[in-house]
Write an enzyme that holds these catalytic residues in place. Structure first.
Site, PDB file in Angstrom:
ATOM      1  N   ARG A 154     -12.568  52.811  40.475  1.00 18.56           N
ATOM      2  CA  ARG A 154     -12.591  51.800  41.843  1.00 18.56           C
ATOM      3  C   ARG A 154     -12.060  50.050  41.939  1.00 18.56           C
ATOM      4  NH1 ARG A 154     -19.156  49.256  41.272  1.00 18.56           N
ATOM      5  NH2 ARG A 154     -18.180  46.954  41.742  1.00 18.56           N
ATOM      6  N   HIS A 189     -16.442  42.129  46.185  1.00 18.82           N
ATOM      7  CA  HIS A 189     -16.670  41.623  45.199  1.00 18.82           C
ATOM      8  C   HIS A 189     -16.937  40.208  44.880  1.00 18.82           C
ATOM      9  CE1 HIS A 189     -17.276  44.167  40.851  1.00 18.82           C
ATOM     10  NE2 HIS A 189     -17.876  42.272  41.360  1.00 18.82           N
ATOM     11  N   GLU A 216     -23.539  43.964  44.235  1.00 20.38           N
ATOM     12  CA  GLU A 216     -24.429  43.025  43.675  1.00 20.38           C
ATOM     13  C   GLU A 216     -24.857  42.274  44.360  1.00 20.38           C
ATOM     14  OE1 GLU A 216     -23.473  41.934  39.055  1.00 20.38           O
ATOM     15  OE2 GLU A 216     -22.918  44.184  39.342  1.00 20.38           O
ATOM     16  N   ASN A 255     -24.980  49.401  39.244  1.00 20.21           N
ATOM     17  CA  ASN A 255     -23.770  49.144  38.245  1.00 20.21           C
ATOM     18  C   ASN A 255     -25.340  48.978  37.054  1.00 20.21           C
ATOM     19  OD1 ASN A 255     -22.192  48.685  40.020  1.00 20.21           O
ATOM     20  ND2 ASN A 255     -22.466  46.346  40.063  1.00 20.21           N
ATOM     21  N   TYR A 291     -27.008  48.138  33.579  1.00 19.48           N
ATOM     22  CA  TYR A 291     -26.350  47.833  32.340  1.00 19.48           C
ATOM     23  C   TYR A 291     -27.621  47.951  31.029  1.00 19.48           C
ATOM     24  CZ  TYR A 291     -22.331  46.547  33.645  1.00 19.48           C
ATOM     25  OH  TYR A 291     -20.635  46.281  34.865  1.00 19.48           O
ATOM     26  N   GLU A 327     -21.374  51.044  37.636  1.00 17.02           N
ATOM     27  CA  GLU A 327     -20.613  50.253  36.970  1.00 17.02           C
ATOM     28  C   GLU A 327     -21.391  50.334  35.698  1.00 17.02           C
ATOM     29  OE1 GLU A 327     -20.404  46.196  37.324  1.00 17.02           O
ATOM     30  OE2 GLU A 327     -19.347  45.939  38.617  1.00 17.02           O
TER      31      GLU A 327
HETATM   32  C1  GCO Z   1     -21.440  42.143  38.120  1.00 16.51           C
HETATM   33  C2  GCO Z   1     -20.301  42.842  38.175  1.00 16.51           C
HETATM   34  C3  GCO Z   1     -19.157  42.577  37.269  1.00 16.51           C
HETATM   35  C4  GCO Z   1     -18.839  42.182  35.886  1.00 16.51           C
HETATM   36  C5  GCO Z   1     -19.478  43.160  34.788  1.00 16.51           C
HETATM   37  C6  GCO Z   1     -19.798  43.127  33.595  1.00 16.51           C
HETATM   38  O1  GCO Z   1     -22.275  42.798  37.298  1.00 16.51           O
HETATM   39  O2  GCO Z   1     -20.959  41.284  37.378  1.00 16.51           O
HETATM   40  O3  GCO Z   1     -20.051  43.723  39.193  1.00 16.51           O
HETATM   41  O4  GCO Z   1     -18.071  41.555  37.839  1.00 16.51           O
HETATM   42  O5  GCO Z   1     -17.997  41.760  35.597  1.00 16.51           O
HETATM   43  O6  GCO Z   1     -20.742  43.615  35.527  1.00 16.51           O
HETATM   44  O7  GCO Z   1     -20.225  41.690  33.551  1.00 16.51           O
END
Ligand code: GCO
Length: 453
Positions: free
Chosen positions: A74, A118, A163, A301, A303, A358
């Site tokens: 990606r 992005h 995002e 994405n 986390y 992500e």
């Molecule tokens: C975001 C982006 C990425 C980041 C990653 C880590 O979520 O900010 O998609 O470019 O670098 O998520 O923070």
């Protein structure tokens, strides 16, 4: 059951974070080129002028990916590298760079997944009002057509936006990232609507110009996870995940995904009704025919998760994570349950195959005295998050892929180069790439289709 046979393992990057060559070969300026040069905006005054110099070293990076055995890569296209003014004249050298990268990937047996946007918005369009301009979705459509015509014979997998909540919420509402301005709620709501219109127009253009296209979208949101397995807590967390917060309304799943996936704003939400709806353009419901295009996958994405319980009335109540919860170097809590509850709730609502577009961890990485980069925390992180994702798939969600962020350490926006997310360590002085222990670990994960975790 675990992961599907054709599970799409991958790694991710983004143009401004790795390419460098910010002022070369006819590239136009993006808002990040401008913002990162304003003193005090980025940690340690870093900028992406050189970054990982991927623009000149893409062959080395593709060779690394081949060794890693990734199925999908990606990456994003820098809009201003292809269209220096955002619209109008095409910069052939920009097209050449991505053509070379794509050819190199295909020769290495790697499927390219092209992200159109992005965050590195063309500065020339920003000066025309950016996403607030009524023409902004047609500008994006034109840019998409240029990409589809240039790359669509070989690139089948596309993502429109990464995002939106971040580049609008942080960039235009809080002013914490490029372009670094603070606009009114109303302006940002109208921009969001234009971004989703741009998404719809782009999907239509890709469908028309690219044979056998596979198209998705990659928003993001902190997952609301139940603090216990009690069905009342599960229900409270689910409701919270899709509802609005008075202050953090931008970081919301349903605002960005209901129009795109279901063809409607979350009209029943009281905060949406009071705070956002009055600012939408007249006749916005009509736009849903464009915004809501069938997608092949729904990306997220993911986390982190926050924890929620039901109070006596069944309302979601935030619960603090256990004292001592491990954190990454950018202070994100280790919450692998995010990859169980997030995709589970999202699949229930949107009923579209999910790709984790992500997921990854920033660690204290450096080259040890033995010349290697040891990153046991990242290996443990990936193991825990993938176990949660595997369980989510076993419990019935259609999970189509997982992409680790990131292939390389890179420019982490406002944090500059202070955060290391990569499977490959970057020596920013020499631009040497050093594989971390997690590189070998993730290669094994992909080679065994996750059987080793
Ligand atoms: C975001 C982006 C990425 C980041 C990653 C880590 O979520 O900010 O998609 O470019 O670098 O998520 O923070």
């Amino acid at each position: 059951m675990s992961f599907k046979k054709d599970f799409l393992w991958g790694v991710a990057t983004a143009a401004y974070q790795i390419e460098g060559a910010a002022f070369e070969d006819g590239k136009g300026l993006s808002i990040w080129d401008v913002y990162s040069h304003i003193p005090g905006k980025i940690k340690e005054e870093h900028n992406g002028d050189v970054a990982c110099d991927h623009y000149h070293r893409y062959k080395e990076d593709v060779a690394l990916m081949k060794e890693l055995g990734t199925k999908v890569y990606r990456f994003s296209v820098s809009w201003a590298r292809i269209l220096p003014n955002g619209i109008g004249e095409v910069n052939q050298k920009g097209i050449d760079f991505y053509n070379n990268l794509i050819d190199e990937l295909i020769a290495a047996g790697i499927t390219p997944c092209l992200v159109l946007f992005h965050w590195d918005y063309p500065y020339e369009l920003y000066k025309k009002g950016g996403w607030l301009n009524a023409d902004s979705s047609d500008w994006f459509k034109y840019y998409t057509e240029v990409c589809a015509k240039a790359f669509g014979d070989r690139v089948k997998m596309w993502i429109t936006f990464n995002e939106p909540q971040c580049f609008l919420g942080e960039g235009h509402l809080n002013g914490g990232t490029a372009p670094g301005i603070k606009m009114t709620v109303g302006d940002v709501v109208r921009m969001g609507h234009n971004v989703m219109l741009s998404h719809g127009k782009a999907v239509m253009a890709i469908r028309e110009l690219v044979e056998n296209s596979i198209v998705g979208y990659a928003p993001s949101c902190d997952v609301c996870a139940p603090d216990t397995d009690d069905p009342r807590d599960v229900e409270a967390a689910r409701r919270r995940y899709f509802s609005f917060d008075e202050e953090w309304w931008m970081w919301n799943v349903s605002l960005w995904s209901d129009p795109v996936m279901l063809g409607r704003y979350p009209e029943e939400d009281p905060i949406f009704q009071r705070k956002l709806k009055p600012h939408l353009p007249e006749g916005y419901e009509e736009d849903m025919k464009i915004i809501c295009q069938p997608l092949d996958f729904y990306g997220q994405n993911i986390y982190t998760a926050s924890h929620w319980r039901a109070d006596e009335n069944g309302e979601a109540k935030w619960t603090r994570l256990p004292t001592g919860t491990a954190k990454s170097t950018n202070n994100w809590p280790l919450t692998p349950e995010a990859l169980y509850w997030g995709p589970k709730f999202l699949y229930e609502r949107y009923k579209t195959p999910i790709i984790i577009t992500e997921n990854g961890m920033a660690c204290h990485d450096w080259i040890s005295v033995d010349g290697k980069v040891h990153d046991p925390n990242r290996i443990d992180y990936i193991t825990r998050y993938l176990r949660a994702l595997k369980k989510c798939a076993e419990d019935g969600a259609d999970i189509a892929g997982y992409w680790y962020w990131a292939l390389l350490d890179n420019f982490e926006w406002g944090d500059g180069f202070t955060q290391h997310f990569g499977l490959v360590y970057m020596n920013y002085q020499t631009l040497e790439r050093v594989k971390k222990d997690s590189f070998d670990f993730y290669r094994e994960v992909m080679a065994t289709n996750g059987e080793n975790i």
